[in-house]
Every structure is written in C-alpha cells, then in structure tokens.
Design a protein around this motif. Structure first.
Motif, mmCIF file in Angstrom:
data_model
loop_
_atom_site.group_PDB
_atom_site.id
_atom_site.type_symbol
_atom_site.label_atom_id
_atom_site.label_comp_id
_atom_site.label_asym_id
_atom_site.label_seq_id
_atom_site.Cartn_x
_atom_site.Cartn_y
_atom_site.Cartn_z
ATOM 1 N N MET A 54 0.827 -1.215 0.000
ATOM 2 C CA MET A 54 0.000 0.000 0.000
ATOM 3 C C MET A 54 0.855 1.256 0.000
ATOM 4 O O MET A 54 1.931 1.298 0.593
ATOM 5 C CB MET A 54 -0.930 0.014 1.220
ATOM 6 N N ASP A 55 0.323 2.311 -0.656
ATOM 7 C CA ASP A 55 0.953 3.616 -0.556
ATOM 8 C C ASP A 55 -0.049 4.601 0.055
ATOM 9 O O ASP A 55 -1.089 4.214 0.567
ATOM 10 C CB ASP A 55 1.473 4.097 -1.915
ATOM 11 N N ASP A 56 0.257 5.899 -0.023
ATOM 12 C CA ASP A 56 -0.518 6.906 0.706
ATOM 13 C C ASP A 56 -1.946 7.074 0.210
ATOM 14 O O ASP A 56 -2.753 7.728 0.868
ATOM 15 C CB ASP A 56 0.192 8.263 0.634
ATOM 16 N N HIS A 57 -2.284 6.527 -0.942
ATOM 17 C CA HIS A 57 -3.636 6.681 -1.492
ATOM 18 C C HIS A 57 -4.487 5.419 -1.355
ATOM 19 O O HIS A 57 -5.631 5.412 -1.805
ATOM 20 C CB HIS A 57 -3.556 7.077 -2.970
ATOM 21 N N ASP A 58 -3.937 4.388 -0.737
ATOM 22 C CA ASP A 58 -4.632 3.105 -0.682
ATOM 23 C C ASP A 58 -5.376 2.922 0.638
ATOM 24 O O ASP A 58 -5.024 3.512 1.670
ATOM 25 C CB ASP A 58 -3.643 1.947 -0.866
ATOM 26 N N ALA A 59 -6.415 2.080 0.601
ATOM 27 C CA ALA A 59 -7.195 1.749 1.793
ATOM 28 C C ALA A 59 -7.537 0.268 1.733
ATOM 29 O O ALA A 59 -8.231 -0.172 0.810
ATOM 30 C CB ALA A 59 -8.468 2.590 1.863
ATOM 31 N N LEU A 60 -7.048 -0.498 2.688
ATOM 32 C CA LEU A 60 -7.359 -1.924 2.775
ATOM 33 C C LEU A 60 -8.608 -2.094 3.637
ATOM 34 O O LEU A 60 -8.618 -1.710 4.808
ATOM 35 C CB LEU A 60 -6.186 -2.692 3.380
ATOM 36 N N VAL A 61 -9.664 -2.647 3.060
ATOM 37 C CA VAL A 61 -10.960 -2.760 3.733
ATOM 38 C C VAL A 61 -11.123 -4.162 4.312
ATOM 39 O O VAL A 61 -10.966 -5.156 3.598
ATOM 40 C CB VAL A 61 -12.109 -2.455 2.759
ATOM 41 N N ILE A 62 -11.460 -4.236 5.594
ATOM 42 C CA ILE A 62 -11.622 -5.504 6.296
ATOM 43 C C ILE A 62 -12.905 -5.452 7.116
ATOM 44 O O ILE A 62 -13.208 -4.435 7.734
ATOM 45 C CB ILE A 62 -10.411 -5.783 7.225
ATOM 46 N N PHE A 63 -13.637 -6.564 7.115
ATOM 47 C CA PHE A 63 -14.829 -6.704 7.952
ATOM 48 C C PHE A 63 -14.523 -7.749 9.026
ATOM 49 O O PHE A 63 -14.636 -8.948 8.781
ATOM 50 C CB PHE A 63 -16.039 -7.142 7.111
ATOM 51 N N PRO A 64 -14.129 -7.322 10.213
ATOM 52 C CA PRO A 64 -13.639 -8.272 11.218
ATOM 53 C C PRO A 64 -14.630 -9.339 11.643
ATOM 54 O O PRO A 64 -14.221 -10.404 12.108
ATOM 55 C CB PRO A 64 -13.276 -7.364 12.403
ATOM 56 N N GLU A 65 -15.931 -9.085 11.505
ATOM 57 C CA GLU A 65 -16.911 -10.087 11.929
ATOM 58 C C GLU A 65 -16.937 -11.289 10.992
ATOM 59 O O GLU A 65 -17.350 -12.373 11.382
ATOM 60 C CB GLU A 65 -18.306 -9.465 12.009
ATOM 61 N N GLY A 66 -16.556 -11.103 9.738
ATOM 62 C CA GLY A 66 -16.533 -12.199 8.794
ATOM 63 C C GLY A 66 -17.867 -12.527 8.174
ATOM 64 O O GLY A 66 -17.965 -13.432 7.339
ATOM 65 N N GLY A 67 -18.932 -11.823 8.529
ATOM 66 C CA GLY A 67 -20.252 -12.085 7.978
ATOM 67 C C GLY A 67 -21.291 -11.220 8.657
ATOM 68 O O GLY A 67 -21.005 -10.503 9.626
ATOM 69 N N ASN A 68 -22.527 -11.277 8.153
ATOM 70 C CA ASN A 68 -23.607 -10.479 8.721
ATOM 71 C C ASN A 68 -24.019 -11.004 10.093
ATOM 72 O O ASN A 68 -23.977 -12.202 10.358
ATOM 73 C CB ASN A 68 -24.828 -10.500 7.790
ATOM 74 N N PHE A 69 -24.454 -10.081 10.941
ATOM 75 C CA PHE A 69 -24.914 -10.445 12.290
ATOM 76 C C PHE A 69 -26.258 -11.155 12.238
ATOM 77 O O PHE A 69 -27.181 -10.737 11.529
ATOM 78 C CB PHE A 69 -25.050 -9.184 13.143
ATOM 79 N N THR A 70 -26.361 -12.252 12.961
ATOM 80 C CA THR A 70 -27.640 -12.873 13.298
ATOM 81 C C THR A 70 -27.507 -13.359 14.737
ATOM 82 O O THR A 70 -26.391 -13.659 15.199
ATOM 83 C CB THR A 70 -27.999 -14.071 12.386
ATOM 84 N N PRO A 71 -28.608 -13.471 15.480
ATOM 85 C CA PRO A 71 -28.510 -13.977 16.857
ATOM 86 C C PRO A 71 -27.853 -15.353 16.925
ATOM 87 O O PRO A 71 -27.069 -15.625 17.841
ATOM 88 C CB PRO A 71 -29.977 -14.013 17.307
ATOM 89 N N ARG A 72 -28.162 -16.215 15.960
ATOM 90 C CA ARG A 72 -27.573 -17.552 15.979
ATOM 91 C C ARG A 72 -26.068 -17.491 15.780
ATOM 92 O O ARG A 72 -25.302 -18.169 16.489
ATOM 93 C CB ARG A 72 -28.214 -18.422 14.893
ATOM 94 N N ARG A 73 -25.610 -16.689 14.818
ATOM 95 C CA ARG A 73 -24.173 -16.555 14.602
ATOM 96 C C ARG A 73 -23.488 -15.973 15.834
ATOM 97 O O ARG A 73 -22.357 -16.343 16.163
ATOM 98 C CB ARG A 73 -23.909 -15.668 13.387
ATOM 99 N N ARG A 74 -24.151 -15.052 16.503
ATOM 100 C CA ARG A 74 -23.579 -14.471 17.727
ATOM 101 C C ARG A 74 -23.395 -15.552 18.789
ATOM 102 O O ARG A 74 -22.335 -15.640 19.418
ATOM 103 C CB ARG A 74 -24.491 -13.350 18.237
ATOM 104 N N ARG A 75 -24.424 -16.382 18.988
ATOM 105 C CA ARG A 75 -24.314 -17.441 19.998
ATOM 106 C C ARG A 75 -23.197 -18.424 19.649
ATOM 107 O O ARG A 75 -22.414 -18.828 20.518
ATOM 108 C CB ARG A 75 -25.651 -18.183 20.110
#
Length: 370
Positions: A203-224
């Motif tokens: 990466m250089d000064d104009h780049d942005a690395l996008v990460i979604f730490p949860e790895g997926g959409n929230f659902t109550p089941r996935r949370r449990r």
C-alpha cells in the motif's frame, strides 16, 4: 465450482449484455405485469415497480462497465499505473451511478458523521495509507463503503472477497485487474490472512485496505455460535465482552493484525453504520424495505503511532472499539425509535486499555479467527 476465467469471459460476460438488451426491450411488459401484481398487495408491499426499475438500471450499468473494460483491454498500450487509474475511475463511475439510482428509486439517504476537519485530520487523509475496519450488516454496506472511499475520500480500496463473487462478470473483470484478492470458500483462514498481508505490504498513501472483522452479517444464531467458539478456545475474556455486545459479532483479529503488521505506517479507520441492518436476505429486502431508506454511518481514525504492536494489546483494543460501535448503534436505534438511549458511555469511557491499545480484522468471508 467456479468456471475457469476464459469460460467466464466468453460466456458469462456476453450473457449479461444479452440479458440487458432483452430486459430493456421488454421493460414495458415487465412494468405492466409488476404493476398488476402489486395491486393485490397492501401498499407497504408494493415494491415491485421499484425493484424492476432498479434491476434494469443495474443491468444497464453492468453492461456499460463490461463494454468499457473491453475497450480498455483493446487499447491496453499504457503503463500499469495508468491502467489501474482508469479502472478505479470506472468503478467510481459505476458506484456513483448505482448510488444515484438508489437515491432516486429507494429514496436512500446517507448521513456520515466524520472527525472534525482539523489541519491534522486533513493532512492525515492525504499523507498515509489506511486500514479500514467496518462492521458487516446488510447487502449494500460494502458497495456504499467502497463508493465513499473512492468518491468522497479519493482512496483506492483493496479488499479480499469470496471467489463466488466472480460469477458477477463486471466485478470479476474489474476487480481482477486491480490489487484485490478472491479466495475460495474452503481455502481456510491462513489463505485469507496471507492475502491480506500481501495487499497491505504494497500500500501507498492513497490506498485503503478494507476488512470486515466479523466475517459475515450479524444474526442472533451466529452471535451465539461465535461466543461458544470463544469459550471452547478458552478465551473467557473475549467471550464475556462479546456477550455485552447486542448488535455485533465478536471481531476476529488475525486479518487486522496481519494488515497492521504488514503496513505499520497505516492509520486505522473504524466504521460504524446502521439503518438497514435487518435486511440481510433477498426476502428481507422484498418484505421489509422501507419506502424511504436511511443509513447513518460514523467513522473515526486511530493514528498509526497510537496502534499497539503486541498481539494481546491489539486484541483488547479491537474489542474496545467494537464495543464503541455497538454502543453507537444502540444510541442510534434508541433515537430513531424515540427512546432515550441508556447512559452506558462509550467503550473508551468504560475501559481505557493500557498503552492505548489498537487492533482490526477482516472482511466478507475473510475471517481472522484466533
């Protein structure tokens, strides 16, 4: 199994253009049928016409991108940097048009809370790369985030995505010509983390690395299930903190830590958003999309100098910011529903980690489990 690239190029890409032409030619019929069918539904469910218009617009824009990519390929006598610049401009054009269509058809409103534009903040936006850590919720969050990075903040986003997304021909062609990565579903977390590390290193000064730490959409089941996995791994502190978050999955740290380690000069941007969180599946969108859609987002920056460098501090720091996002979502929903939000304070108020700890993680199907 994903077809080989040559098959996708000579079959799927032309097929999109053919389907687009057929849809546009028969559009009056589609509108008439949809209008007649919608008369049998109560008013809140008469969304058919809007979806037909949006689908036709999306196909038209997809076909335009594919034709433009063909033109760029045929005129490919320019350097790599210039080639990437033109493809980023093409993505910016496509997403800006999609956003404009969504505003017009779905009455979309996007409100973004930003840090105060101090001289330091303005300088930071131009002087160093960033790792963007965003919550994951709803079908359009990735598009909106990439749109804002390209159009408002003039960043060149990089992202690790599921290989299956290459079934979308325009996404397949454009993204594979830029510094991004597609990973097969069964490739494992090590492959995902390796790709994140590879993208962050250059990466250089104009780049942005996008990460979604949860790895997926929230659902109550996935949370449990996520909390149970933390407990099974003996991560009692993380499990307890995850139980305190009502709207988020616990963050997976490996991808974020890999990005920070590979690009230590990068600032870290945290992104919170809410508004269409409950619209996860196509069925949800069809049944519950409001007449006027509104998304509220907030982001804040952690300078590279304040990012902790040892793993344990990074994990605690990441959870602290995730708790702050969760508290912000709670406040936003309470305000929207006319309630007084609970006076819980932000995560920084509740816990001040030693040595200003900091950490991020990963994106759509790019976990960073511990």
């Amino acid at each position: 199994m994903l077809p080989p690239r040559i098959v996708r190029r000579i079959i799927l890409a032309p097929l999109v253009i053919v389907v687009t032409v057929l849809v546009l030619v028969t559009l009056p019929l589609w509108l008439l049928v949809t209008f007649g069918a919608s008369l049998r539904l109560p008013p809140p469910q008469r969304r058919g016409l809007r979806f037909v218009w949006f689908g036709a617009a999306w196909l038209t824009l997809e076909s335009a991108v594919l034709i433009a990519c063909l033109g760029l390929w045929l005129s490919g006598a320019f350097g790599r940097a210039r080639r990437q610049e033109r493809h980023y401009a093409l993505i910016r054009w496509f997403l800006s048009k999609v956003y404009a269509v969504a505003v017009r058809i779905f009455r979309l409103t996007l409100v973004v809370e930003e840090p105060p534009p101090t001289p330091q903040e303005r300088a930071a936006r131009l002087s160093r790369p960033v790792v963007v850590l965003s919550r994951h919720a709803g079908p359009g969050d990735s598009f909106l985030l990439i749109y804002l990075l390209l159009s408002r903040y003039e960043r060149r986003p990089r992202i690790v995505m599921k290989a299956a997304l290459q079934y979308d021909p325009s996404l397949d062609v454009v993204v594979n010509r830029l510094p991004n990565a597609f990973v097969p579903r069964r490739s494992g977390r090590e492959r995902v983390v390796a790709e994140i590390r590879r993208l962050a290193t250059t990466m250089d000064d104009h780049d942005a690395l996008v990460i979604f730490p949860e790895g997926g959409n929230f659902t109550p089941r996935r949370r449990r299930l996520a909390i149970r996995r933390l407990e099974e791994k003996g991560l009692a502190e993380e499990a307890e903190r995850a139980r305190g978050m009502d709207h988020l999955l616990p963050p997976r740290p490996n991808g974020a830590i890999a990005a920070i380690t590979a690009c230590p000069e990068a600032d870290v941007i945290f992104v919170a958003h809410t508004g269409l969180d409950d619209l996860v599946t196509i069925g949800d969108v069809w049944r519950r999309l409001p007449y006027a859609a509104r998304i509220t987002a907030k982001w804040w920056r952690v300078p590279a100098a304040e990012v902790p460098r040892d793993r344990e501090s990074q994990v605690r720091w990441l959870y602290s910011h995730w708790e702050e996002i969760d508290a912000w979502i709670t406040a936003q929903r309470s305000t929207r529903d006319g309630e007084t939000p609970p006076d819980r304070g932000t995560a920084r108020d509740q816990e001040a980690p030693p040595d200003q700890e900091v950490v991020p993680d990963q994106g759509e199907g790019a976990p960073g489990g511990r």
